[in-house]
Design an enzyme around this catalytic site. Structure first.
Site, PDB file in Angstrom:
ATOM      1  N   MET A 261     -16.586  -6.842  -2.826  1.00 45.34           N
ATOM      2  CA  MET A 261     -16.674  -7.331  -4.362  1.00 45.34           C
ATOM      3  C   MET A 261     -17.018  -8.865  -4.518  1.00 45.34           C
ATOM      4  O   MET A 261     -18.316  -9.107  -4.160  1.00 45.34           O
ATOM      5  CB  MET A 261     -15.524  -6.912  -5.245  1.00 45.34           C
ATOM      6  CG  MET A 261     -15.071  -5.286  -5.493  1.00 45.34           C
ATOM      7  SD  MET A 261     -13.921  -5.172  -6.592  1.00 45.34           S
ATOM      8  CE  MET A 261     -12.323  -5.281  -5.555  1.00 45.34           C
ATOM      9  N   CYS A 262     -16.183  -9.624  -4.344  1.00 43.48           N
ATOM     10  CA  CYS A 262     -16.724 -10.926  -4.702  1.00 43.48           C
ATOM     11  C   CYS A 262     -17.379 -11.754  -3.563  1.00 43.48           C
ATOM     12  O   CYS A 262     -17.854 -12.590  -3.574  1.00 43.48           O
ATOM     13  CB  CYS A 262     -15.395 -11.772  -5.209  1.00 43.48           C
ATOM     14  SG  CYS A 262     -14.586 -11.300  -6.622  1.00 43.48           S
ATOM     15  N   VAL A 263     -16.534 -11.352  -2.326  1.00 42.30           N
ATOM     16  CA  VAL A 263     -17.210 -11.888  -1.115  1.00 42.30           C
ATOM     17  C   VAL A 263     -18.565 -11.504  -1.039  1.00 42.30           C
ATOM     18  O   VAL A 263     -19.550 -12.486  -0.796  1.00 42.30           O
ATOM     19  CB  VAL A 263     -16.488 -11.342   0.337  1.00 42.30           C
ATOM     20  CG1 VAL A 263     -17.087 -11.881   1.484  1.00 42.30           C
ATOM     21  CG2 VAL A 263     -14.992 -12.074   0.109  1.00 42.30           C
TER      22      VAL A 263
END
Length: 191
Positions: free
Chosen positions: A120-122
């Site tokens: 997701m965020c990475v």
């Protein structure tokens, strides 16, 4: 033998927040991840590289809802001209934040990205960094996520380490994603 990678001039630490790395809902291998991220932080600080800690603002009721214990950054921050915290409203650390301006203002050309969650965020932050022309180093042992649960009739459970590897691999060959934390070094940016 480890891959050799040129030094980078910034470290982006993504969402290493208390809810994700401590307690019964911590990601698998949280202690190992925290050790690797701490190693990167120490080397980046020693080199005078730019350090940005991204902090996700979760939805009301989420484990990372702002101003709750789970939202707090887990590792100590040494705020100053070369290190800062940027809160983010979405997966991509560049979306709706000053991250891009901070990196440009500091003359950054290359970033090491670590933290949570791999898929997701990475991945979202790494993808935008690549699109903006940054050289991206994503050490395979410095980002992590949860196991993906089984869905009857769809798939068996997917172990977290497989999810992390697939997330990094999906970035393509422009990201350095086959190097360990031990191969990542830092330098101060030109600005």
């Amino acid at each position: 033998m480890t891959d050799l990678v040129a030094p980078v001039d910034a470290l982006v630490v993504v969402d290493v927040q208390t809810a994700f790395v401590s307690g019964s809902d911590a990601i698998p291998g949280a202690e190992r991840l925290l050790k690797r991220v701490s190693e990167l932080l120490e080397r980046a600080r020693e080199a005078g590289a730019v350090v940005v800690h991204l902090q996700n603002d979760g939805a009301p009721g989420a484990d990372d809802e702002p101003d709750t214990p789970g939202w707090e950054l887990y590792l100590p921050v040494k705020e100053g001209p070369r290190e800062r915290v940027i809160r983010k409203p979405r997966d991509d650390g560049f979306d709706g934040t000053p991250l891009g301006e901070v990196l440009v203002g500091a003359g950054v050309r290359s970033v090491a990205i670590c933290g949570l969650m791999s898929e997701m965020c990475v991945q979202a932050t790494s993808r935008t960094a690549l699109a903006r022309g940054y050289r991206v180093v994503l050490p395979y042992d410095a980002h992590a996520t949860h196991d993906v649960p089984a869905v009857p009739g769809v798939s068996d459970p997917v172990p977290a380490h497989v999810v992390s590897r697939v997330a990094a691999w999906a970035l393509g060959d422009r990201a350095h994603n086959t190097v360990p934390t031990s191969s990542v070094t830092f330098t101060a940016s030109s600005a």
